[in-house]
Design a protein around this motif. Sequence first.
Motif: not given
Length: 294
Positions: A111, A115, A117, A263, A278
């Motif tokens: 992360n 990338h 999601d 992000h 999330r």
Amino acid sequence: MTISIRPILPSFAGEVSGVDITRPLDADTVAAIDAGMDRHAVLVFRDQAVTDDQQRAFSRNFGTLEQAPGGHVAKPHERRLPPDMQDAGNLDKDQRVFARDDRRRMFNLGNRLWHSDSSYRAVPAKYSLLSGRIVVDKGGRTEFADMRAAYDALDAATKAEVEDLVCEHSLIFSRGMLGFEVADDERAMFRPVRQSLVRTHPATGRKSLFLSAHAGGVVGWPVPEARAFLRDLTEHATQGQFVYSHKWRQHDLVVWDNRQTMHRVTRFDETQVRDMRRTTVSGDAPTTAQVQAA
Ligand SMILES: [Fe+2]
């Protein structure tokens, strides 16, 4: 409720006020948030001390929650959160910080790479909604890059070149970039999918670059040439003028549109507890035709 949105950067990211997302929202408020997402691509809601159920209910205003299997090396019985919530924190299910060499932690380090999601899913994500339950003081920011502005800034020849390109995305590529080795029994789960490199936003008609660390190939191109090109595009798209860096306060909820942004999380002291939860709203359809499994 009277909702208002203050732009954070002139044409990217906004801070919302006048909304209590712990309560059910009327249709006008939901429409105003959707319109704000179309325009700003990232929205910050401060002081929203949501429960998991309230976060789910708010998220469902914008579509169906993603709960597709796969996407992680953690086994189902190791999960801290239920299948319709993705764990962006650094805790195991006993609420203990992961050991430095824990395989789940090392996987999560992906992360830190820019990338979008679920770009490794045939139907990639629409919105991600991240709730800061316990945040860290230093580092641990979430940075966002505006892929519409990045597309707009390409020269005409590059725009023409990327227009019809299709990329292959997989967690194998993003994790491989960090030297993380995927086990043989995980490879099938991480089989590459295809994504258009240029997307057109369904509401605004704006084009954007659909890049992600998960992208590891361009269909029809030699792999090293594809990766060098994707790296060039990513460097272009993540220049400072396209980026908003979010410093978290406890109970922030940040929503981003994965169709028009990338992000990443920045480094932080991982001996500190960081509890981030999330929910993810599924996209409507694949961005391009998929290759059927043999
Ligand atoms: Fe992410």
